[in-house]
Design an enzyme around this catalytic site. Structure first.
Site, PDB file in Angstrom:
ATOM      1  N   GLU A 158     146.259 -66.890  58.653  1.00 27.89           N
ATOM      2  CA  GLU A 158     147.053 -67.529  59.704  1.00 27.89           C
ATOM      3  C   GLU A 158     148.315 -68.208  59.155  1.00 27.89           C
ATOM      4  OE1 GLU A 158     142.853 -67.464  61.404  1.00 27.89           O
ATOM      5  OE2 GLU A 158     143.814 -67.620  59.455  1.00 27.89           O
TER       6      GLU A 158
ATOM      7  N   GLU B 278     136.407 -66.236  61.388  1.00 24.30           N
ATOM      8  CA  GLU B 278     135.841 -67.395  62.102  1.00 24.30           C
ATOM      9  C   GLU B 278     134.637 -66.969  62.954  1.00 24.30           C
ATOM     10  OE1 GLU B 278     139.542 -70.440  62.658  1.00 24.30           O
ATOM     11  OE2 GLU B 278     139.796 -68.420  63.503  1.00 24.30           O
TER      12      GLU B 278
HETATM   13  N1  T1G Z   1     146.914 -58.800  66.811  1.00 24.93           N
HETATM   14  C1  T1G Z   1     147.597 -57.818  67.442  1.00 24.93           C
HETATM   15  N2  T1G Z   1     148.022 -56.655  66.847  1.00 24.93           N
HETATM   16  C2  T1G Z   1     147.704 -56.503  65.562  1.00 24.93           C
HETATM   17  C3  T1G Z   1     146.992 -57.494  64.832  1.00 24.93           C
HETATM   18  C4  T1G Z   1     146.586 -58.684  65.512  1.00 24.93           C
HETATM   19  N3  T1G Z   1     145.904 -59.653  64.900  1.00 24.93           N
HETATM   20  N4  T1G Z   1     146.860 -57.050  63.556  1.00 24.93           N
HETATM   21  C5  T1G Z   1     147.449 -55.835  63.502  1.00 24.93           C
HETATM   22  N5  T1G Z   1     147.957 -55.507  64.697  1.00 24.93           N
HETATM   23  C6  T1G Z   1     148.647 -54.243  65.046  1.00 24.93           C
HETATM   24  C7  T1G Z   1     149.960 -54.051  64.267  1.00 24.93           C
HETATM   25  O1  T1G Z   1     151.028 -54.661  64.915  1.00 24.93           O
HETATM   26  C8  T1G Z   1     150.089 -52.533  64.249  1.00 24.93           C
HETATM   27  O2  T1G Z   1     150.610 -52.128  65.491  1.00 24.93           O
HETATM   28  C9  T1G Z   1     148.648 -52.061  64.164  1.00 24.93           C
HETATM   29  O3  T1G Z   1     147.839 -53.162  64.622  1.00 24.93           O
HETATM   30  C10 T1G Z   1     148.216 -51.712  62.772  1.00 24.93           C
HETATM   31  O4  T1G Z   1     148.515 -52.797  61.920  1.00 24.93           O
HETATM   32  C11 T1G Z   1     142.355 -68.284  66.040  1.00 24.93           C
HETATM   33  C12 T1G Z   1     145.052 -67.865  65.435  1.00 24.93           C
HETATM   34  C13 T1G Z   1     144.524 -55.906  59.667  1.00 24.93           C
HETATM   35  C14 T1G Z   1     145.304 -55.893  57.321  1.00 24.93           C
HETATM   36  O5  T1G Z   1     147.055 -62.290  60.637  1.00 24.93           O
HETATM   37  O6  T1G Z   1     147.096 -58.253  58.348  1.00 24.93           O
HETATM   38  O7  T1G Z   1     143.315 -65.143  64.118  1.00 24.93           O
HETATM   39  O8  T1G Z   1     152.772 -51.188  64.743  1.00 24.93           O
HETATM   40  O9  T1G Z   1     150.229 -51.582  60.518  1.00 24.93           O
HETATM   41  O10 T1G Z   1     148.549 -51.919  57.316  1.00 24.93           O
HETATM   42  O11 T1G Z   1     142.396 -68.651  63.771  1.00 24.93           O
HETATM   43  O12 T1G Z   1     147.324 -55.510  60.379  1.00 24.93           O
HETATM   44  O13 T1G Z   1     150.821 -49.724  65.087  1.00 24.93           O
HETATM   45  O14 T1G Z   1     151.934 -50.846  67.047  1.00 24.93           O
HETATM   46  O15 T1G Z   1     149.360 -53.866  59.853  1.00 24.93           O
HETATM   47  O16 T1G Z   1     146.256 -51.097  58.031  1.00 24.93           O
HETATM   48  C15 T1G Z   1     145.136 -63.606  62.023  1.00 24.93           C
HETATM   49  C16 T1G Z   1     147.013 -59.436  60.894  1.00 24.93           C
HETATM   50  C17 T1G Z   1     145.653 -63.650  63.421  1.00 24.93           C
HETATM   51  C18 T1G Z   1     145.870 -60.256  60.456  1.00 24.93           C
HETATM   52  C19 T1G Z   1     145.691 -53.916  58.829  1.00 24.93           C
HETATM   53  N6  T1G Z   1     145.065 -62.233  61.577  1.00 24.93           N
HETATM   54  N7  T1G Z   1     146.879 -58.028  60.606  1.00 24.93           N
HETATM   55  O17 T1G Z   1     146.810 -53.547  58.104  1.00 24.93           O
HETATM   56  O18 T1G Z   1     147.855 -51.847  59.729  1.00 24.93           O
HETATM   57  S1  T1G Z   1     145.841 -65.316  63.943  1.00 24.93           S
HETATM   58  C20 T1G Z   1     146.052 -61.678  60.899  1.00 24.93           C
HETATM   59  C21 T1G Z   1     146.972 -57.548  59.344  1.00 24.93           C
HETATM   60  C22 T1G Z   1     144.243 -65.862  64.209  1.00 24.93           C
HETATM   61  C23 T1G Z   1     142.694 -67.686  64.713  1.00 24.93           C
HETATM   62  C24 T1G Z   1     144.109 -67.315  64.516  1.00 24.93           C
HETATM   63  C25 T1G Z   1     146.947 -56.066  59.192  1.00 24.93           C
HETATM   64  C26 T1G Z   1     145.577 -55.481  58.774  1.00 24.93           C
HETATM   65  P1  T1G Z   1     151.569 -50.916  65.599  1.00 24.93           P
HETATM   66  P2  T1G Z   1     149.089 -52.550  60.455  1.00 24.93           P
HETATM   67  P3  T1G Z   1     147.372 -52.021  58.226  1.00 24.93           P
END
Ligand code: T1G
Ligand code: NAD
Length: 694
Positions: free
Chosen positions: A128, A108
């Protein structure tokens, strides 16, 4: 370089300002990131010497979304909308330079920019919906304006990212660049300025929306196409409604509608469960006494013993990950049959367009069949999947102990036998671990890694990392009968049989669990797996299941014989069978049971409460490391609906008092200690805590 917050800095390259986000591990849009971006945009905007702005990220990825750990907490300024409005309204072109993944709020951010560039390996998505949400910062309004409504619906409702080439094809990025990304971003920004290119604000685009305006059938067709895989989820429909608003409303009103639909989901129990599950899945990868830096053995070559139902699928996992695998069988015909099934599976996938003919040959090329055990001498890991008989397993492990190299990992796929006893058949029990795949092994994502009493930390680390490498979700569990998943399933099975003897019928019981969100109920599941599998195990243990035994004695093994609890048509559709209902009523009579109407509510409680109670015992025994691991096992191994979090999370939402009191009611009604609440359940209740809340 000016630090604007703990995670954002501003630098100047000629007439271009470079805003760098550095918030490890995935540059989530935490409050300090938003504040730093806002301040940087204001500074660069006010600086007469700056003609353009580039937004780039340090570390392994572009912004991977909003900071999920901030959800459910009081919002802190600035909001993401304020930052995006600043970007879009900037009088100077803002260019997003993407590497890794631009996800959710991260995508976004790029959509609010005037231009987007990315490296070849970059990926772009709005995941999301996988958190039970929708893109809440303009994604549902801006994305369809760029890639068109159909593509936007597909991306937003699936939540799956697309690659850079596809993003370029759909106009989501303007250029794919090579070399240093910041340098490429600055060069692109200078080009924009020098060529006096317009400030393209996506909010002003309408052409792709107009193409669909007045064609509600586009949305109707899309809803129909996703109905099956979105059954029970709340978010997909809100996603579709938000994109509809983009087509039918002016931008500002569409943004308002998106906000309403977003907040509705944010407050929903489904999103709460899916956000819980996001972190549960990541926690499951961590083993407290096996630090993340514990050296795992490198797996260059694998071997699988037995090419039956499981062996073939397990071999496919290694081949799919590019790991050469040797499959050993006792007889050539069994080997030919097993590898024949593997080829048929690959060809079926190719016929659905998900693999090319070359892919099939490449993967088959990685699978070597033999009846010579000597061929596994140089394997780094051996997974045994032979008959479920202790004597056979012990003979096989004693044999491979003399063949395999000293540091090979020796794994067993047993579903019920004692891993320690199997390990005891070797001189190296520290190298033995259970790796319990689920059928079909090439499809089901769950892998229960079973830690034996002597299994070494290196072997555990290896089983966990190879599990991820073959695209499984590995969860570490301890040794007990049925490990975690099957042990809980067994408790449910006991009640399922009692329910049909007391008055319910198989299709009623199955419907209750299907409506709850599981892919199928216990009786349809038994017919799928084959009633004869459980029959053989029960006979081996001298146990009885009156109705199931009677069906098996009649040769009704389920789908594989065209009849089990249900009768099956040529298309495998299941129909309740009056012959089975008669058997059930007869058995009730023989056992002196007076049949009675049983409510759906009672059925649900009697099937699920014993599972949760068994989960509590499993935690008390340390067979599972944490309650959320049990939830990961049930979601990935048994199709528990992720929008209910998992059995332990679900119990917490239901209320442990409700669960405990109802169990005590059942105990009073039946006098059966089966309904005695587990000590952990009583303890948590007394402490006012839940299974999944620390
Ligand atoms: N927020 C906080 N922590 C996050 C995070 C996030 N968005 N994404 C990952 N982490 C932490 C995760 O818990 C882990 O922590 C570490 O980072 C590594 O992640 C307004 C409302 C990016 C593809 O849904 O899909 O935006 O366990 O083990 O396998 O519209 O993380 O090490 O303590 O998964 O290399 C939308 C979520 C949010 C993407 C990387 N975004 N993340 O994968 O590492 S909602 C997502 C992922 C939003 C807006 C809305 C994956 C990754 P720890 P990992 P990875
Ligand atoms: P299966 O009967 O389909 O296949 C077993 C294969 O092992 C047969 O092809 C047989 O020829 C071969 N075999 C037997 N002895 C052998 C030996 N000494 N050396 C090499 N090959 C030998 O059984 P399956 O369903 O694939 O089960 C295999 C293992 O996986 C069992 O331990 C079972 O409990 C476990 N498991 C099964 C399932 C399932 O749903 N079927 C799920 C998880 C785990």
């Amino acid at each position: 370089m000016t630090a604007l917050s703990q995670s954002v800095s501003l630098d100047r390259r000629g007439r271009t300002a470079v805003l760098t986000v550095d918030n490890p591990p995935v540059n989530a849009l935490s409050q300090h990131v938003r504040q730093g971006m806002r301040d940087g945009l204001r500074q660069a905007g006010a600086d007469g010497g700056i003609a353009a702005i580039v937004v780039v990220c340090a570390g392994r990825t572009f912004i991977a979304g909003a900071d999920i750990t901030e959800f459910g907490k009081p919002p802190r300024e600035p909001g993401l909308h304020e930052v995006l409005d600043l970007i879009e309204a900037s009088p100077k072109p803002v260019v997003a330079a993407v590497h890794g993944t631009a996800l959710g709020g991260g995508l976004e951010v790029t959509l609010a920019c005037h231009y987007r560039i990315g490296v070849k390996t970059a990926r772009f998505g709005l995941p999301e919906v996988k958190l039970g949400l929708l893109p809440g910062a303009g994604g549902t309004q801006r994305l369809p304006r760029v890639v068109g409504v159909e593509k936007a619906l597909q991306m937003i409702v699936s939540g799956d990212p697309i690659g850079a080439d596809e993003a370029l094809k759909h106009g989501l990025v303007d250029e794919i660049v090579e070399g240093d990304l910041t340098t490429a971003g600055v060069a692109f920004a200078e080009k924009i300025v020098n060529e006096r290119r317009p400030l393209r604000k996506i909010r002003d685009l309408d052409e792709k929306l107009a193409a669909v305006r007045g064609k509600p059938e586009v949305f109707a067709t899309f809803r129909k196409s996703v109905a099956r895989q979105t059954r029970g989820f709340r978010a997909p429909e809100n996603c579709i409604k938000a994109v509809e608003a983009a087509v039918t409303l002016p931008f500002a009103e569409g943004m308002k509608r998106e906000r309403e639909l977003f907040l509705e989901l944010m407050a929903s129990p489904e999103s709460k469960a899916q956000r819980y599950f996001f972190f549960a899945e990541r926690e499951a990868a961590k083993v407290p006494d096996v630090p993340a830096d514990t050296p795992a053995k490198e797996i260059r070559k694998a071997a699988v013993l037995g090419a039956g139902t499981m062996g073939g699928g397990i071999a496919m996992n290694f081949a799919n990950a590019g790991i050469p695998v040797t499959v050993v069988e006792i007889a050539q015909d069994a080997l030919d049959r097993g590898l024949g099934v593997v080829r048929k599976n690959y060809e079926a996938t190719a016929s659905r367009g998900r693999l090319t003919a070359q892919d099939v040959e490449k993967r088959m090329g990685l699978i070597q069949g033999t009846t010579d055990f000597g061929a596994i001498a140089d394997a780094d890991i051996v997974v045994e999947a032979v008959f479920e008989e202790m004597a056979v397993k012990k003979e096989v492990f004693a044999r491979i102990d003399t063949i395999c190299k000293a540091d090979a990992v020796l794994a067993t796929n047993t579903s019920t036998l004692d891993v320690n006893e199997i390990a005891g058949a070797t001189r190296r029990p520290e190298s033995v671990i259970g790796m319990h795949f689920f059928s079909p092994a090439n499809v089901m994502r769950l892998l229960e890694n079973v830690r034996g009493a002597k299994t070494s930390k290196t072997v555990i680390a290896t089983a966990m990392s190879v599990g991820r490498r073959i695209n499984k979700v590995p969860v570490l569990v301890g040794v007990c009968y049925g490990f975690v998943g099957n042990r809980m399933l067994h408790q449910r099975g006991k009640q399922a049989e009692k329910l049909i003897l007391e008055g319910a019928l198989p299709h009623q019981v199955d419907r209750v669990l299907y409506d709850f969100g599981l892919p199928m109920g216990p009786f349809a599941m038994g017919d799928l797996a084959g009633l004869d599998v459980g029959w053989r195990i029960r006979k081996g243990k001298g146990e009885k299941s009156v109705v199931a035994d009677r069906l098996c004695e009649m040769g009704r093994f389920g789908q594989k014989t065209g009849a089990g609890y249900y009768r099956y048509g040529p298309d495998r559709s299941a129909t309740p069978d009056s012959e089975v209902e008669k058997i059930i009523v007869d058995v009730s009579t023989e056992l002196g049971i007076t049949r009675r109407p049983i409510s759906d509510d009672e059925i649900l409680a009697r099937l699920l409460y014993p599972m949760v109670n068994e989960g509590a015992k499993i935690l008390d025994e340390g067979i599972a490391i944490r309650a959320s691991d049990i939830d990961v096992i049930w979601v990935y191994g048994y199709g528990w609906p992720v929008y209910r979090g998992g059995p332990m999370f679900w119990a917490d939402q239901l209320g442990l008092k409700t669960l405990r009191d109802r169990m005590l009611e059942f105990r009073r009604a039946t006098g059966d200690d089966f309904w005695t609440p587990a000590p952990r359940l009583e303890r948590l209740l007394a402490e006012g805590k839940g299974f999944t809340q620390s």
